[in-house]
Scaffold this active site. Sequence first.
Site, short mmCIF file in Angstrom:
data_model
loop_
_atom_site.label_atom_id
_atom_site.label_comp_id
_atom_site.label_asym_id
_atom_site.label_seq_id
_atom_site.Cartn_x
_atom_site.Cartn_y
_atom_site.Cartn_z
N ARG A 264 1.17 -1.14 0.20
CA ARG A 264 0.43 0.01 0.19
C ARG A 264 0.85 1.27 -0.31
NH1 ARG A 264 -2.28 0.65 4.82
NH2 ARG A 264 -0.95 2.31 5.44
N HIS A 268 -3.99 4.26 4.37
CA HIS A 268 -4.65 3.62 4.61
C HIS A 268 -6.30 3.90 4.39
CE1 HIS A 268 -7.49 -0.09 6.10
NE2 HIS A 268 -8.09 0.92 7.42
N TYR A 277 4.30 5.54 10.83
CA TYR A 277 4.74 4.59 11.52
C TYR A 277 5.14 3.58 10.22
CZ TYR A 277 -0.31 3.82 9.11
OH TYR A 277 -0.26 3.83 7.71
#
Length: 382
Positions: A264, A268, A277
Site C-alpha cells: 500500500r 490506509h 509508522y
Amino acid sequence: MPELIPDSDLLQPPDFIQLLDEDGGRVPNPEFDRWVRDIGATELGALYDDLVVVRRLDVEATALQRQGELGLWPPLLGQEAAQIGSARALRPDDFVFSSYRENAVAYCRGVGLTDLVKMWRGSAQSGWDPASVGMAVPAIIIGAQTLHATGWALGAQFDGVDAVAVTYFGDGATSEGDVNEAMVFAASFQVPVVFFCQNNQWAISEPVGLQARVHIANRAPGFGIPALRVDGNDVLAVMAATRVALDRARSGNGPTFIEAVTYRMGPHTTADDPTRYRDPADLAAWAKRDPILRLRRLLEAEGLFTPEFEAAVAAHADAAAAELRAGCIALPDPHPLSVFDHVYTTPQATLDGQRDGYAEYLASFDSAGSTSSSTSSKGASV
C-alpha cells in the site's frame, strides 16, 4: 516487542509465483505460463490501460477528498495489478464480494465512475446495483464479505451452475473471526469460492509480520484449502493464479486461497498518516516494484510502447478522471429523511416513529413553519 518475520522471508519464498520480474522481463514458469498464453500484444496494452486509468482515478478521488468534496477515500495506490489481474480473469456471471479498497475491481466489473464515489461523498448509502455488475457494494466491516461470498457460492453449488464467488480482503482481515469461519464453511462444503487476500503489508499501522508468524497463504491449508502465493505487483502472475483458482472452483474442486503480495503505497485511508509508522526506505524499495512501471518495461522491450499508445492511454485516464470529478461534484444532496428508506423491505412501526420524530426536528429549523418539504421524501430513493 515480538520478533518479526524478516522482510526477505516475507516477500519471496520459493513458491512465490512471478511471471514478470521487477524490470519487466519474463520469468519462465511452465506451470503458470500456459494460463496466460492468450495474453498477446492487444491484451497487454489493455491491461496497461486499466492500470493507468485506475491509478489516475485513485489520485483524482484522493484530491477530491483533500478539497472537501469527499468525506473519505481508501487509496489503492500500488495495488493496481493485484486488482486488475484478478478482476480481468472473471466471467460476467461470477460474483465479487469486496472490502472498501477494491475500486479497480469495481472499474473492471463496469461500475460507473460516479458510482465509485457516491457513498464516500455521503450522497447514497451504497454506490451501485450489485445485480447489474456482479459485485456487491463494499463491506466496511472487516472480513464480513467472506461470509457473504461463501453463502453465495453455496447457492451457486445448489443451483448447479459453474459461476464462482470471489472475495477480496486485506492481510489484517485474516485475523478476524469472520474470515476464518468462512474458510471453515467453504472447505467443509467444498463451495466454489476464491479467497483473495491482498497482503499490502499493513493493517492500518500494524505490520503484517506482527500478526503472521508464517506466510498468510500458509494458513489456508490448515482449513483444507489449497493456497497460492503470488507477486501481487505482477499483473500476469495474478491473472494466472486467479485463473487456476477459478478453474478449480468451476470443476467442483472447492475453494482456493490466493495471497497477492503487494504494498500500500499511500495511506490506509485519507484520514491516515503513514509517515508516523512507516520507514521511508521501505516505501522507496517498493516503489521500484511498481506494477505500472513493470508492465511498461515489458511493453517497451517488445516494441509495443509507442508514443501514440502512450498518448492514447494518458488521454483515456484524463478523460476518466474528468468524468469522475464532474460526476462527483454534480451529485445531489440526499434528503435527510431518505436515511430511513430501504432499512426494511416492509413498513415497520418503530422506524416510522423515528422518521416522524426526525421530520419534526427538521421542521423546527423551518422559520416559515412548513413541514411539507421535510415529510415529502417518505419512500424517496437514495
